[in-house]
Design a protein around this motif. Sequence first.
Motif, PDB file in Angstrom:
ATOM      1  N   PRO A   1      23.489  21.640  34.491  1.00 24.32           N
ATOM      2  CA  PRO A   1      24.873  21.246  34.796  1.00 24.32           C
ATOM      3  C   PRO A   1      25.761  22.442  35.158  1.00 24.32           C
ATOM      4  N   THR A   2      26.816  22.177  35.905  1.00 28.80           N
ATOM      5  CA  THR A   2      27.819  23.216  36.205  1.00 28.80           C
ATOM      6  C   THR A   2      29.073  22.862  35.408  1.00 28.80           C
ATOM      7  N   LEU A   3      29.286  23.602  34.326  1.00 27.21           N
ATOM      8  CA  LEU A   3      30.282  23.197  33.332  1.00 27.21           C
ATOM      9  C   LEU A   3      31.669  23.775  33.566  1.00 27.21           C
ATOM     10  N   THR A   4      31.752  24.961  34.201  1.00 23.13           N
ATOM     11  CA  THR A   4      33.059  25.603  34.376  1.00 23.13           C
ATOM     12  C   THR A   4      33.149  26.163  35.795  1.00 23.13           C
ATOM     13  N   TRP A   5      34.345  26.583  36.178  1.00 21.28           N
ATOM     14  CA  TRP A   5      34.512  27.173  37.517  1.00 21.28           C
ATOM     15  C   TRP A   5      33.659  28.436  37.678  1.00 21.28           C
ATOM     16  N   ALA A   6      33.464  29.167  36.575  1.00 26.11           N
ATOM     17  CA  ALA A   6      32.647  30.384  36.666  1.00 26.11           C
ATOM     18  C   ALA A   6      31.226  30.041  37.110  1.00 26.11           C
ATOM     19  N   ASP A   7      30.794  28.810  36.830  1.00 27.25           N
ATOM     20  CA  ASP A   7      29.447  28.413  37.261  1.00 27.25           C
ATOM     21  C   ASP A   7      29.330  28.426  38.784  1.00 27.25           C
ATOM     22  N   MET A   8      30.460  28.200  39.485  1.00 28.17           N
ATOM     23  CA  MET A   8      30.409  28.278  40.956  1.00 28.17           C
ATOM     24  C   MET A   8      30.094  29.714  41.382  1.00 28.17           C
ATOM     25  N   GLY A   9      30.609  30.654  40.603  1.00 26.90           N
ATOM     26  CA  GLY A   9      30.300  32.055  40.879  1.00 26.90           C
ATOM     27  C   GLY A   9      28.838  32.347  40.587  1.00 26.90           C
TER      28      GLY A   9
ATOM     29  N   HIS B   1      26.804  32.657  51.231  1.00 26.68           N
ATOM     30  CA  HIS B   1      26.946  31.921  49.963  1.00 26.68           C
ATOM     31  C   HIS B   1      26.832  32.860  48.766  1.00 26.68           C
ATOM     32  N   GLN B   2      25.891  33.790  48.881  1.00 25.12           N
ATOM     33  CA  GLN B   2      25.681  34.713  47.769  1.00 25.12           C
ATOM     34  C   GLN B   2      26.930  35.566  47.569  1.00 25.12           C
ATOM     35  N   ARG B   3      27.496  36.010  48.677  1.00 21.72           N
ATOM     36  CA  ARG B   3      28.691  36.872  48.555  1.00 21.72           C
ATOM     37  C   ARG B   3      29.894  36.116  48.022  1.00 21.72           C
ATOM     38  N   GLN B   4      30.053  34.839  48.456  1.00 21.37           N
ATOM     39  CA  GLN B   4      31.205  34.102  47.931  1.00 21.37           C
ATOM     40  C   GLN B   4      31.038  33.904  46.428  1.00 21.37           C
ATOM     41  N   GLY B   5      29.791  33.727  45.967  1.00 21.08           N
ATOM     42  CA  GLY B   5      29.564  33.570  44.532  1.00 21.08           C
ATOM     43  C   GLY B   5      29.916  34.850  43.797  1.00 21.08           C
ATOM     44  N   TYR B   6      29.488  35.975  44.369  1.00 19.56           N
ATOM     45  CA  TYR B   6      29.766  37.259  43.706  1.00 19.56           C
ATOM     46  C   TYR B   6      31.269  37.527  43.694  1.00 19.56           C
ATOM     47  N   SER B   7      31.939  37.110  44.757  1.00 22.73           N
ATOM     48  CA  SER B   7      33.398  37.303  44.820  1.00 22.73           C
ATOM     49  C   SER B   7      34.101  36.514  43.710  1.00 22.73           C
ATOM     50  N   ILE B   8      33.616  35.298  43.437  1.00 25.15           N
ATOM     51  CA  ILE B   8      34.186  34.526  42.315  1.00 25.15           C
ATOM     52  C   ILE B   8      33.908  35.267  41.001  1.00 25.15           C
ATOM     53  N   MET B   9      32.682  35.774  40.865  1.00 31.74           N
ATOM     54  CA  MET B   9      32.330  36.492  39.627  1.00 31.74           C
ATOM     55  C   MET B   9      33.221  37.726  39.455  1.00 31.74           C
ATOM     56  N   MET B  10      33.526  38.410  40.565  1.00 33.20           N
ATOM     57  CA  MET B  10      34.396  39.596  40.459  1.00 33.20           C
ATOM     58  C   MET B  10      35.787  39.198  39.973  1.00 33.20           C
ATOM     59  N   ASN B  11      36.330  38.125  40.557  1.00 31.93           N
ATOM     60  CA  ASN B  11      37.651  37.663  40.110  1.00 31.93           C
ATOM     61  C   ASN B  11      37.650  37.350  38.622  1.00 31.93           C
ATOM     62  N   MET B  12      36.586  36.670  38.190  1.00 35.49           N
ATOM     63  CA  MET B  12      36.539  36.247  36.788  1.00 35.49           C
ATOM     64  C   MET B  12      36.289  37.443  35.867  1.00 35.49           C
ATOM     65  N   ALA B  13      35.327  38.277  36.240  1.00 35.86           N
ATOM     66  CA  ALA B  13      34.930  39.376  35.345  1.00 35.86           C
ATOM     67  C   ALA B  13      36.024  40.436  35.239  1.00 35.86           C
ATOM     68  N   PHE B  14      36.816  40.605  36.312  1.00 29.37           N
ATOM     69  CA  PHE B  14      37.903  41.596  36.266  1.00 29.37           C
ATOM     70  C   PHE B  14      39.247  40.924  35.958  1.00 29.37           C
ATOM     71  N   GLY B  15      39.205  39.644  35.557  1.00 25.01           N
ATOM     72  CA  GLY B  15      40.439  38.908  35.247  1.00 25.01           C
ATOM     73  C   GLY B  15      40.805  39.027  33.780  1.00 25.01           C
ATOM     74  N   THR B  16      41.312  37.941  33.214  1.00 26.47           N
ATOM     75  CA  THR B  16      41.726  37.949  31.801  1.00 26.47           C
ATOM     76  C   THR B  16      40.482  37.959  30.907  1.00 26.47           C
ATOM     77  N   PRO B  17      40.642  38.304  29.620  1.00 28.95           N
ATOM     78  CA  PRO B  17      39.473  38.258  28.717  1.00 28.95           C
ATOM     79  C   PRO B  17      38.815  36.875  28.696  1.00 28.95           C
ATOM     80  N   GLU B  18      39.633  35.818  28.798  1.00 33.00           N
ATOM     81  CA  GLU B  18      39.053  34.459  28.785  1.00 33.00           C
ATOM     82  C   GLU B  18      38.208  34.232  30.031  1.00 33.00           C
ATOM     83  N   GLN B  19      38.716  34.745  31.171  1.00 31.04           N
ATOM     84  CA  GLN B  19      37.941  34.568  32.415  1.00 31.04           C
ATOM     85  C   GLN B  19      36.622  35.345  32.336  1.00 31.04           C
ATOM     86  N   LYS B  20      36.702  36.547  31.790  1.00 31.71           N
ATOM     87  CA  LYS B  20      35.483  37.357  31.666  1.00 31.71           C
ATOM     88  C   LYS B  20      34.464  36.645  30.764  1.00 31.71           C
ATOM     89  N   GLU B  21      34.985  36.043  29.705  1.00 31.26           N
ATOM     90  CA  GLU B  21      34.103  35.315  28.796  1.00 31.26           C
ATOM     91  C   GLU B  21      33.423  34.143  29.511  1.00 31.26           C
TER      92      GLU B  21
END
Length: 321
Positions: A122-130, A169-189
């Motif tokens: 399953p894809t449970l959160t937006w981070a899963d799109m990344g 597709h791979q790059r758009q996923g990594y771009s989402i991961m970058m936003n999340m990982a460099f975002g708030t602590p909750e996003q990184k989590e």
Amino acid sequence: MYAQNIETDQTGADDAAFQARIDAGIKVEPKDPMPAGYRKTLIRQIGQHAHSEVVGQLPEGNWITRAPSLERKLILLAKVQDEAGHGLYLYCACETLGISRDELTEKLLSGEMKYSSIFNYPTLTWADMGAVGWLVDGAAIMNQVPLQRCSYGPYSRAMVRICKEESFHQRQGYSIMMNMAFGTPEQKEMAQDALNRFWYPSLMMFGPSDKDSVHSAQSMRWKIKMNGNDELRQKFVNETVPQADYLGLKVPDDKLQWNEAKQGYDFSEPDWNEFYQVVKGNGPCNRERLEARREAWEGGQWFRDGLMAYAAKETRRRAAA
Ligand code: 3HC
């Protein structure tokens, strides 16, 4: 036309001549004679690949209405449409081997044909799109770039465009991961949690270890597969770990360690029992995925009937003109 080819498939002594052509790097085209096993293996692999592209739309399609911005929604929509296109090229390539798209779909729905294990999670959160874009499309590219050189012409040519799009597709996923990982602590989590859940299922995408792979040896002789499952899995780990490091995320594997001698990472194998359970239909989302495909197939019958009726009418109109 193709059915006739199936009847004249080469066996026995002719296999040596066929293998010599393959070894010489001559592409096999739809009307060429080919051993029955070569045709059967290609139908299995290309059909499974096509089904994976189409079923693969479901976990991401699930997030189109919930994308966090208009830009992300447009990108995700385009990506999911690309996957439908990949399914189309691959079904077309498979049809050149003498099987119809309807038959392929029926084999999927009856459980006779498979699709990639990864889409049963399953894809449970937006981070899963990344994580899906980064890891799942990343694993897909690792496997599919070499397939551009495979021996069957229509399959190898379909892979050229597919690989270009998968790379986006791979790059758009990594771009989402970058936003999340460099975002708030909750996003990184959330990003870490997505990596935790998708890491091992992504490693499973390459198939069982070479010693347990049923088809690898013959498929590699025929150049239907260009590399072994373990070789590609190792390559994927080697390329992905530094990307996780850059994001400040931890690959969920305590045994992960750089091995200077082999110039690659040592890593833990996925749980192969889980893999075989998922492949047998007992993964978290298998039933849901097949049900969605069945509904789409049955619900689209009126549309396919309409297209066929229109085509027949046009043929009659042209004949009468
Ligand atoms: N999921 C489901 N079944 C799998 C699997 C997986 N990840 N890996 C292996 N299997 C199955 C095989 O189909 C085979 O079962 P079968 O005999 O009933 O068909 C069995 O496990 C034994 O595995 P083998 O290693 O002997 O099988 P293959 O030689 O076919 O290798 C493969 C498996 C590496 C996946 C190969 O088929 C392949 O390279 N296929 C083309 C690429 C492909 O299908 N990719 C799908 C990825 S998803 C995708 O592209 C969508 C994109 O949007 C991300």
